[in-house]
Design an enzyme around this catalytic site. Structure first.
Site, short mmCIF file in Angstrom:
data_model
loop_
_atom_site.label_atom_id
_atom_site.label_comp_id
_atom_site.label_asym_id
_atom_site.label_seq_id
_atom_site.Cartn_x
_atom_site.Cartn_y
_atom_site.Cartn_z
N CYS A 85 -28.85 -52.54 -6.55
CA CYS A 85 -29.70 -51.59 -7.28
C CYS A 85 -28.86 -50.77 -8.27
O CYS A 85 -28.37 -51.31 -9.25
CB CYS A 85 -30.48 -50.73 -6.27
SG CYS A 85 -31.88 -49.87 -7.01
N HIS A 193 -32.90 -54.56 -2.15
CA HIS A 193 -32.01 -53.94 -1.16
C HIS A 193 -31.92 -54.77 0.11
O HIS A 193 -32.74 -54.58 1.02
CB HIS A 193 -32.54 -52.56 -0.80
CG HIS A 193 -32.38 -51.53 -1.87
ND1 HIS A 193 -31.31 -50.68 -1.93
CD2 HIS A 193 -33.14 -51.23 -2.94
CE1 HIS A 193 -31.42 -49.88 -2.99
NE2 HIS A 193 -32.54 -50.19 -3.63
N GLU A 195 -29.88 -54.40 2.49
CA GLU A 195 -29.57 -53.53 3.64
C GLU A 195 -30.83 -52.88 4.23
O GLU A 195 -30.83 -52.42 5.37
CB GLU A 195 -28.53 -52.47 3.24
CG GLU A 195 -29.07 -51.25 2.51
CD GLU A 195 -29.37 -51.49 1.03
OE1 GLU A 195 -29.38 -52.65 0.60
OE2 GLU A 195 -29.60 -50.50 0.31
#
Lengths: 221, 90
Positions: A85, A193, A195
């Site tokens: 990002c 993302h 994660e």
């Protein structure tokens, strides 16, 4: 395996990244943007957020942070570098990846989960994934519309460096691009993302295959 | 060498062909506000500062360098630089 997660003033996903990499068996260590050394880390992540408030342009000021010299050297030496990002925006501003991230076509801040297709497994982020595999990953950005000149686009396509594409383009990105890699495949930037898709509680664990690839951790059977 | 202080205005605009969602949104809102016939809205940034240099040419080349390296992203943006009348630095 020790992963350095760079913290800029305004980063806000660094702890999520540490949590996620530790979940797949690595050690996460926060690195301050003002330091000019990466220490003894084996991989580097530039996390999401709003480095330096995104003032001027996302990543425009962050690229001049002292740590970025060390990140460029680390990448040049073949070390794995991942920009997620805002981290992707920093990598393009720093010239470690080509192109730029422009405001979303619909002028909306996008915060939702999208389908992303793996289109190349020839990168540190996607080596453990299967080509054409579709992953459910969250996006959370205002400036995620990938743009580059036609020559760069030809080059990215010809060299198989578009690693991830949106199945249903949410932001107007050129050629549906969600993530690209450097010519050697060791530097990768993506808007979604991984994660945030690393635990059942988060609604998806599809980010784990990417994180495991990046960390060189084989998938547990 | 006598140095002078030059006032500078840098207008940062999106390059032709780069979509400008802010400009498009403003343009779409105008008819509802009673402003008809306004077209081609493009949104950019204006950055003002002063630069010290011995002469206008040097000032210009320093500002061009600054635009290229920092104030614009050349992939998507252009800079229009205006340099004003200098003031001598005492």
């Amino acid at each position: 395996m020790k992963v350095g997660v760079v913290v800029f003033p305004g980063s806000n996903c660094e702890h999520d990244v540490v949590e996620a990499v530790e979940r797949v068996g690595a050690t996460g260590e926060l690195l301050w943007h003002g330091d000019s050394s990466l220490g003894d880390v084996d991989a580097v992540v530039l996390p999401g957020g709003f480095a330096h408030g995104d003032y001027l342009r996302p990543g425009a000021i962050a690229r001049f942070s002292p740590v970025m010299g060390a990140v460029a050297k680390f990448a040049d030496d073949g070390g794995p570098v991942l920009g997620i990002c805002n981290g992707f925006q920093v990598l393009t501003e720093a010239g470690l990846l080509p192109g730029a991230l422009q405001k979303n076509a619909g002028l909306k801040f996008l915060c939702r989960t999208v389908d992303v297709r793996v289109d190349s497994t020839d990168s540190v982020l996607t080596s453990g994934a299967a080509r054409a595999q579709v992953l459910r990953l969250p996006i959370n950005h205002f400036e995620g519309n990938y743009t580059c000149d036609p020559h760069t686009l030809d080059e990215l396509r010809a060299e198989g460096r578009v690693v991830l594409r949106y199945v249903d383009n949410p932001n107007g990105a050129t050629d549906d691009i969600a993530g690209i890699c450097s010519s050697r495949g060791n530097v990768v930037g993506l808007m979604p993302h991984p994660e945030r898709a690393s635990d059942d509680l988060l609604g998806s664990t599809d980010g784990l295959v990417l994180l495991r690839s990046f960390l060189g951790v084989p998938e547990r059977v | 060498m006598t140095m002078a202080s030059y006032p500078v205005l840098v207008e940062v605009t999106l390059r032709p062909g780069i979509a400008d969602p802010q400009g498009a949104t403003i343009e779409r809102a105008l008819p509802a506000l009673g402003f008809e016939g306004v077209e081609g809205v493009r949104v950019g940034k204006a950055i003002r500062f002063t630069v010290e240099a011995p002469d206008a040419d040097t000032a210009r080349s320093r500002v061009d360098d600054l635009c290229q390296k920092f104030l614009t992203n050349p992939v998507i943006e252009d800079a229009l630089v205006s340099i004003g009348v200098e003031a001598t630095i005492e």
